[in-house]
Design a protein around this motif. Structure first.
Motif, PDB file in Angstrom:
ATOM      1  N   HIS A   6       5.461  -3.634  -8.372  1.00  0.00           N
ATOM      2  CA  HIS A   6       5.817  -2.250  -8.004  1.00  0.00           C
ATOM      3  C   HIS A   6       5.362  -1.913  -6.587  1.00  0.00           C
ATOM      4  CE1 HIS A   6       5.565  -2.318 -12.472  1.00  0.00           C
ATOM      5  NE2 HIS A   6       6.741  -1.744 -12.306  1.00  0.00           N
ATOM      6  N   HIS A   7       6.022  -0.929  -6.008  1.00  0.00           N
ATOM      7  CA  HIS A   7       5.665  -0.503  -4.663  1.00  0.00           C
ATOM      8  C   HIS A   7       4.276   0.154  -4.647  1.00  0.00           C
ATOM      9  CE1 HIS A   7       5.855   1.005  -0.654  1.00  0.00           C
ATOM     10  NE2 HIS A   7       5.831   2.263  -1.053  1.00  0.00           N
ATOM     11  N   ALA A   8       3.501  -0.186  -3.636  1.00  0.00           N
ATOM     12  CA  ALA A   8       2.135   0.335  -3.505  1.00  0.00           C
ATOM     13  C   ALA A   8       2.164   1.702  -2.834  1.00  0.00           C
ATOM     14  CB  ALA A   8       1.291  -0.645  -2.702  1.00  0.00           C
ATOM     15  N   ASP A   9       2.663   2.699  -3.560  1.00  0.00           N
ATOM     16  CA  ASP A   9       2.836   4.024  -2.951  1.00  0.00           C
ATOM     17  C   ASP A   9       1.506   4.676  -2.565  1.00  0.00           C
ATOM     18  OD1 ASP A   9       2.200   4.180  -5.635  1.00  0.00           O
ATOM     19  OD2 ASP A   9       3.404   5.969  -6.005  1.00  0.00           O
ATOM     20  N   VAL A  24       1.289  -5.241   3.713  1.00  0.00           N
ATOM     21  CA  VAL A  24       2.516  -5.963   3.363  1.00  0.00           C
ATOM     22  C   VAL A  24       2.668  -5.948   1.849  1.00  0.00           C
ATOM     23  CG1 VAL A  24       3.773  -8.145   3.511  1.00  0.00           C
ATOM     24  CG2 VAL A  24       2.278  -7.428   5.395  1.00  0.00           C
ATOM     25  N   CYS A  25       3.795  -5.366   1.397  1.00  0.00           N
ATOM     26  CA  CYS A  25       3.992  -5.094  -0.024  1.00  0.00           C
ATOM     27  C   CYS A  25       5.296  -5.755  -0.494  1.00  0.00           C
ATOM     28  CB  CYS A  25       4.054  -3.563  -0.161  1.00  0.00           C
ATOM     29  SG  CYS A  25       4.538  -2.954  -1.765  1.00  0.00           S
ATOM     30  N   PHE A  26       5.167  -6.657  -1.462  1.00  0.00           N
ATOM     31  CA  PHE A  26       6.343  -7.321  -2.024  1.00  0.00           C
ATOM     32  C   PHE A  26       6.766  -6.518  -3.249  1.00  0.00           C
ATOM     33  CE2 PHE A  26       4.215 -10.377   0.580  1.00  0.00           C
ATOM     34  CZ  PHE A  26       5.249 -11.090   1.171  1.00  0.00           C
ATOM     35  N   CYS A  27       7.920  -5.844  -3.140  1.00  0.00           N
ATOM     36  CA  CYS A  27       8.286  -4.901  -4.206  1.00  0.00           C
ATOM     37  C   CYS A  27       9.810  -4.838  -4.357  1.00  0.00           C
ATOM     38  CB  CYS A  27       7.656  -3.543  -3.924  1.00  0.00           C
ATOM     39  SG  CYS A  27       8.104  -2.851  -2.307  1.00  0.00           S
ATOM     40  N   HIS A  28      10.370  -3.635  -4.446  1.00  0.00           N
ATOM     41  CA  HIS A  28      11.792  -3.478  -4.766  1.00  0.00           C
ATOM     42  C   HIS A  28      12.612  -3.010  -3.575  1.00  0.00           C
ATOM     43  CE1 HIS A  28      11.262   0.870  -4.652  1.00  0.00           C
ATOM     44  NE2 HIS A  28      10.100   0.634  -5.197  1.00  0.00           N
ATOM     45  N   GLN A  29      12.022  -2.978  -2.384  1.00  0.00           N
ATOM     46  CA  GLN A  29      12.735  -2.420  -1.230  1.00  0.00           C
ATOM     47  C   GLN A  29      12.352  -3.153   0.045  1.00  0.00           C
ATOM     48  OE1 GLN A  29      11.223   1.598  -1.354  1.00  0.00           O
ATOM     49  NE2 GLN A  29       9.339   1.083  -0.280  1.00  0.00           N
ATOM     50  N   ASN A  30      13.210  -3.028   1.044  1.00  0.00           N
ATOM     51  CA  ASN A  30      12.878  -3.528   2.366  1.00  0.00           C
ATOM     52  C   ASN A  30      12.555  -2.357   3.273  1.00  0.00           C
ATOM     53  OD1 ASN A  30      13.248  -6.423   2.172  1.00  0.00           O
ATOM     54  ND2 ASN A  30      15.413  -5.971   1.850  1.00  0.00           N
ATOM     55  N   LEU A  66       4.920  -2.936   5.980  1.00  0.00           N
ATOM     56  CA  LEU A  66       6.094  -3.759   5.674  1.00  0.00           C
ATOM     57  C   LEU A  66       6.294  -3.857   4.166  1.00  0.00           C
ATOM     58  CD1 LEU A  66       8.261  -5.878   6.727  1.00  0.00           C
ATOM     59  CD2 LEU A  66       6.504  -7.616   6.330  1.00  0.00           C
ATOM     60  N   ASP A  67       7.539  -3.623   3.734  1.00  0.00           N
ATOM     61  CA  ASP A  67       7.907  -3.892   2.344  1.00  0.00           C
ATOM     62  C   ASP A  67       8.943  -5.005   2.341  1.00  0.00           C
ATOM     63  OD1 ASP A  67       6.394  -1.903   1.090  1.00  0.00           O
ATOM     64  OD2 ASP A  67       7.933  -0.388   1.453  1.00  0.00           O
ATOM     65  N   VAL A  68       8.834  -5.908   1.394  1.00  0.00           N
ATOM     66  CA  VAL A  68       9.782  -7.012   1.250  1.00  0.00           C
ATOM     67  C   VAL A  68      10.364  -6.959  -0.161  1.00  0.00           C
ATOM     68  CG1 VAL A  68      10.080  -9.519   1.307  1.00  0.00           C
ATOM     69  CG2 VAL A  68       8.421  -8.421   2.844  1.00  0.00           C
TER      70      VAL A  68
HETATM   71 ZN   LIG Z   1       6.381  -1.772  -1.374  1.00  0.00          ZN
END
Ligand SMILES: [Zn+2]
Ligand SMILES: [Zn+2]
Length: 285
Positions: A147-150, A165-171, A179-181
């Motif tokens: 999940h996104h680290a809101d 740097v967050c690996f989640c559901h969005q770019n 950064l979201d990946v």
């Molecule tokens: Zn994220």
């Protein structure tokens, strides 16, 4: 061998029922230190301290702290966040090199003035604030919970000194080192690891942080509530990758924080393997 600190707090829930017993062959290793919130009287163990309210208020609003007090989980949340803060301090004092932090309530959905998804306080953010106050300049947080680290983003959105740097559901990316990946469904371990190698490793190497915090959630594993197709071996492999990076860029200062995930068998399989990697043990049997 690296000196690894294990910060254990477990007050409720199913997933950690096998701990600390599942660490039986690990805890007696000379380079492993065990900090326990409950059994502080046992010989040779260290006591895990709950966080003070004063420290909480460096990240979270007074209003939010009061709201968490009403949930009945306040004390557990203090120990959860306290483990990460204490891990950072013990590393700074040179007592250990890296750490694994068990949490009951953590971590990345807790923002300045909100909490959610069983995350009351943001232990990583509290630890980072403490390190920055003591003179550190740059810290990186990498998040592989599905999940996104809101919460973490809310706290460090405008802080260029924290690479998030967050690996989640969005770019997403911006000029403030956020950064979201996006990780799609049905991702293989190989694909996931190569995204991390491509997106995180060059960035964190160039950023030269003094610490790396890894928000480790295993909820993207097959059969979990955030199933992205990963096998149970993906997170132990990620641990090897993050440890290698931390050893290269920040003298091995890596703090792994347990985030999402619900399966007891998966926790019992994955967590000892991650700790074996952190402590550079051949095996733990
Ligand atoms: Zn994220
Ligand atoms: Zn999650």
């Amino acid at each position: 061998m690296k000196r690894t600190g294990i910060f254990f707090t477990h007050f409720q829930g199913e997933r950690l029922k096998d701990f600390p017993q599942a660490l039986a062959g690990i805890l007696d290793k000379e380079n492993v230190s065990y900090y326990d919130a409950v059994y502080d009287s046992r010989n040779g163990l260290y006591y895990l301290e709950p966080l003070s309210e004063e420290r909480l208020l460096k990240v979270h609003s007074e209003d939010m702290v009061q709201r968490v007090k009403l949930t009945g989980d306040y004390e557990s949340a203090l120990y959860s966040a306290g483990g990460t803060v204490q891990a950072a301090e013990e590393i700074q004092q040179g007592k250990i090199d890296n750490a694994f932090v068990f949490t009951s309530f953590g971590d990345h959905h807790a923002g300045k003035n909100f909490y959610g998804g069983m995350c009351y306080f943001n232990g990583a953010a509290l630890a980072v604030k403490g390190l920055m106050e003591s003179g550190l300049k740059r810290v990186s947080i990498v998040d592989t919970d599905c999940h996104h680290a809101d919460g973490t983003r809310d706290i460090f959105r405008d802080d260029k000194n924290v690479l998030h740097v967050c690996f989640c559901h969005q770019n997403y990316s911006d000029a403030n080192n956020n950064l979201d990946v996006e990780i799609p469904y049905l991702t293989s371990d190989e694909e996931y690891l190569s995204r991390v190698r491509q997106e995180f490793v060059p960035m964190v190497t160039a950023f030269e942080p003094e610490y790396i915090f890894w928000e480790f959630g295993y909820d993207a594993t097959q059969g979990e509530y955030g199933d992205k197709g990963l096998t149970r071996d993906c997170h132990p492999r990620l641990a090897m990758l993050f440890k290698e990076v931390a050893d290269k860029v920040c003298q091995g200062r890596l703090i792994t924080i347990l985030c999402g995930g619900s399966g007891r068998a998966l926790a019992t399989y994955t967590i000892p393997r991650i700790i074996v990697c952190l402590a550079e043990l051949d095996s733990y049997q």
